[in-house]
Design a protein around this motif. Structure first.
Motif, PDB file in Angstrom:
ATOM      1  N   ALA A 171     -13.134   2.287   3.735  1.00  0.00           N
ATOM      2  CA  ALA A 171     -13.164   1.973   2.306  1.00  0.00           C
ATOM      3  C   ALA A 171     -11.776   1.598   1.805  1.00  0.00           C
ATOM      4  N   ARG A 172     -10.760   2.312   2.259  1.00  0.00           N
ATOM      5  CA  ARG A 172      -9.383   2.000   1.836  1.00  0.00           C
ATOM      6  C   ARG A 172      -8.942   0.646   2.371  1.00  0.00           C
ATOM      7  N   ARG A 173      -9.342   0.351   3.609  1.00  0.00           N
ATOM      8  CA  ARG A 173      -8.996  -0.942   4.208  1.00  0.00           C
ATOM      9  C   ARG A 173      -9.647  -2.086   3.444  1.00  0.00           C
ATOM     10  N   SER A 174     -10.924  -1.942   3.116  1.00  0.00           N
ATOM     11  CA  SER A 174     -11.609  -3.014   2.398  1.00  0.00           C
ATOM     12  C   SER A 174     -11.071  -3.145   0.969  1.00  0.00           C
ATOM     13  N   ALA A 175     -10.686  -2.023   0.351  1.00  0.00           N
ATOM     14  CA  ALA A 175     -10.072  -2.091  -0.980  1.00  0.00           C
ATOM     15  C   ALA A 175      -8.727  -2.814  -0.899  1.00  0.00           C
ATOM     16  N   ALA A 176      -7.936  -2.503   0.131  1.00  0.00           N
ATOM     17  CA  ALA A 176      -6.635  -3.178   0.298  1.00  0.00           C
ATOM     18  C   ALA A 176      -6.821  -4.672   0.517  1.00  0.00           C
ATOM     19  N   GLU A 177      -7.818  -5.033   1.310  1.00  0.00           N
ATOM     20  CA  GLU A 177      -8.081  -6.458   1.537  1.00  0.00           C
ATOM     21  C   GLU A 177      -8.409  -7.162   0.232  1.00  0.00           C
ATOM     22  N   GLU A 178      -9.206  -6.517  -0.614  1.00  0.00           N
ATOM     23  CA  GLU A 178      -9.552  -7.107  -1.913  1.00  0.00           C
ATOM     24  C   GLU A 178      -8.310  -7.268  -2.785  1.00  0.00           C
ATOM     25  N   ILE A 179      -7.488  -6.243  -2.823  1.00  0.00           N
ATOM     26  CA  ILE A 179      -6.285  -6.269  -3.663  1.00  0.00           C
ATOM     27  C   ILE A 179      -5.298  -7.328  -3.185  1.00  0.00           C
ATOM     28  N   LEU A 180      -5.143  -7.441  -1.866  1.00  0.00           N
ATOM     29  CA  LEU A 180      -4.143  -8.353  -1.295  1.00  0.00           C
ATOM     30  C   LEU A 180      -4.661  -9.771  -1.082  1.00  0.00           C
ATOM     31  N   ALA A 181      -5.925 -10.009  -1.355  1.00  0.00           N
ATOM     32  CA  ALA A 181      -6.537 -11.319  -1.099  1.00  0.00           C
ATOM     33  C   ALA A 181      -5.766 -12.504  -1.689  1.00  0.00           C
ATOM     34  N   PRO A 182      -5.207 -12.391  -2.894  1.00  0.00           N
ATOM     35  CA  PRO A 182      -4.509 -13.555  -3.454  1.00  0.00           C
ATOM     36  C   PRO A 182      -3.175 -13.898  -2.767  1.00  0.00           C
ATOM     37  N   LEU A 183      -2.668 -13.007  -1.912  1.00  0.00           N
ATOM     38  CA  LEU A 183      -1.350 -13.205  -1.307  1.00  0.00           C
ATOM     39  C   LEU A 183      -1.448 -13.899   0.049  1.00  0.00           C
ATOM     40  N   THR A 184      -0.449 -14.724   0.319  1.00  0.00           N
ATOM     41  CA  THR A 184      -0.332 -15.321   1.652  1.00  0.00           C
ATOM     42  C   THR A 184       0.202 -14.261   2.610  1.00  0.00           C
ATOM     43  N   GLU A 185       0.181 -14.559   3.896  1.00  0.00           N
ATOM     44  CA  GLU A 185       0.702 -13.614   4.889  1.00  0.00           C
ATOM     45  C   GLU A 185       2.183 -13.344   4.644  1.00  0.00           C
ATOM     46  N   LYS A 186       2.934 -14.367   4.324  1.00  0.00           N
ATOM     47  CA  LYS A 186       4.374 -14.207   4.055  1.00  0.00           C
ATOM     48  C   LYS A 186       4.589 -13.325   2.823  1.00  0.00           C
ATOM     49  N   GLU A 187       3.803 -13.541   1.777  1.00  0.00           N
ATOM     50  CA  GLU A 187       3.926 -12.727   0.568  1.00  0.00           C
ATOM     51  C   GLU A 187       3.572 -11.261   0.860  1.00  0.00           C
ATOM     52  N   ARG A 188       2.595 -11.044   1.724  1.00  0.00           N
ATOM     53  CA  ARG A 188       2.238  -9.667   2.102  1.00  0.00           C
ATOM     54  C   ARG A 188       3.392  -8.991   2.836  1.00  0.00           C
ATOM     55  N   GLN A 189       4.060  -9.745   3.706  1.00  0.00           N
ATOM     56  CA  GLN A 189       5.200  -9.178   4.433  1.00  0.00           C
ATOM     57  C   GLN A 189       6.322  -8.809   3.469  1.00  0.00           C
ATOM     58  N   VAL A 190       6.610  -9.702   2.522  1.00  0.00           N
ATOM     59  CA  VAL A 190       7.657  -9.437   1.532  1.00  0.00           C
ATOM     60  C   VAL A 190       7.272  -8.223   0.691  1.00  0.00           C
ATOM     61  N   LEU A 191       6.018  -8.169   0.257  1.00  0.00           N
ATOM     62  CA  LEU A 191       5.548  -7.030  -0.526  1.00  0.00           C
ATOM     63  C   LEU A 191       5.704  -5.737   0.269  1.00  0.00           C
ATOM     64  N   GLY A 192       5.362  -5.769   1.544  1.00  0.00           N
ATOM     65  CA  GLY A 192       5.504  -4.585   2.389  1.00  0.00           C
ATOM     66  C   GLY A 192       6.939  -4.089   2.436  1.00  0.00           C
ATOM     67  N   VAL A 193       7.886  -4.998   2.584  1.00  0.00           N
ATOM     68  CA  VAL A 193       9.300  -4.624   2.611  1.00  0.00           C
ATOM     69  C   VAL A 193       9.717  -4.031   1.265  1.00  0.00           C
ATOM     70  N   LEU A 194       9.300  -4.669   0.175  1.00  0.00           N
ATOM     71  CA  LEU A 194       9.647  -4.173  -1.157  1.00  0.00           C
ATOM     72  C   LEU A 194       9.039  -2.785  -1.407  1.00  0.00           C
ATOM     73  N   LEU A 195       7.796  -2.604  -1.024  1.00  0.00           N
ATOM     74  CA  LEU A 195       7.154  -1.300  -1.215  1.00  0.00           C
ATOM     75  C   LEU A 195       7.827  -0.223  -0.373  1.00  0.00           C
ATOM     76  N   ASP A 196       8.183  -0.543   0.865  1.00  0.00           N
ATOM     77  CA  ASP A 196       8.908   0.428   1.694  1.00  0.00           C
ATOM     78  C   ASP A 196      10.221   0.832   1.031  1.00  0.00           C
ATOM     79  N   THR A 197      10.910  -0.141   0.466  1.00  0.00           N
ATOM     80  CA  THR A 197      12.174   0.145  -0.215  1.00  0.00           C
ATOM     81  C   THR A 197      11.951   1.080  -1.394  1.00  0.00           C
ATOM     82  N   LEU A 198      10.906   0.812  -2.179  1.00  0.00           N
ATOM     83  CA  LEU A 198      10.618   1.675  -3.332  1.00  0.00           C
ATOM     84  C   LEU A 198      10.170   3.066  -2.893  1.00  0.00           C
ATOM     85  N   ILE A 199       9.360   3.135  -1.862  1.00  0.00           N
ATOM     86  CA  ILE A 199       8.859   4.429  -1.383  1.00  0.00           C
ATOM     87  C   ILE A 199       9.995   5.266  -0.801  1.00  0.00           C
ATOM     88  N   ASP A 200      10.849   4.627  -0.012  1.00  0.00           N
ATOM     89  CA  ASP A 200      11.947   5.354   0.634  1.00  0.00           C
ATOM     90  C   ASP A 200      13.122   5.612  -0.297  1.00  0.00           C
TER      91      ASP A 200
END
Length: 149
Positions: free
Chosen positions: A113-142
């Motif tokens: 369920a979490r995976r399918s929710a994440a797919e829905e949320i991230l659907a508008p982003l390209t693969e590159k945008e997802r990678q950038v978002l991942g880096v930004l989120l890691d920075t905020l989390i850490d």
């Protein structure tokens, strides 16, 4: 004339995204009809990280809630057969919480369920945008940005 508040706008965007993520995850949980609330799913996920059954106080600390809140969550999950209370072998006054087989199966469904929710949320982003978002989120989390200041 007021000057724009970029930090205020960003904070509002983050809060709106958080609410959207919560709504979408809740909908995906409800669609799977697991009989688990978002708070209960968080407790199940937390339980899965322990090598041995934790005490309720351990869960309360990890979840950053009062022990009474954990008791209520455990009561509901126990009634649904997803967890059980077990005595501590070293101290009979202590009760520990362990996942049942049904609880482990529910965890698998929750992950889906979490995976399918994440797919829905991230659907508008390209693969590159997802990678950038991942880096930004890691920075905020850490909190690395706070350490660089």
């Amino acid at each position: 004339m007021t000057t724009p508040d970029p930090e205020g706008l960003l904070a509002e965007q983050l809060l709106r995204l958080t609410r959207r993520v919560h709504r979408i995850q809740k909908r995906h949980l409800e669609q799977r009809d697991l009989g688990v609330t978002p708070a209960q799913s968080r407790l199940l996920r937390t339980l899965a990280h322990y090598g041995s059954p934790p005490r309720m106080t351990d869960l309360a600390e990890r979840l950053e809630v009062v022990p009474r809140a954990v008791t209520t969550l455990v009561d509901g999950l126990e009634a649904g057969g997803k967890v059980r209370r077990v005595p501590d072998p070293a101290n009979r006054r202590v009760t520990r919480i362990e996942l049942t087989d049904e609880g482990r199966a529910t965890l698998g469904e929750l992950r889906g369920a979490r995976r399918s929710a994440a797919e829905e949320i991230l659907a508008p982003l390209t693969e590159k945008e997802r990678q950038v978002l991942g880096v930004l989120l890691d920075t905020l989390i850490d909190g690395d940005a706070a350490q660089r200041c």
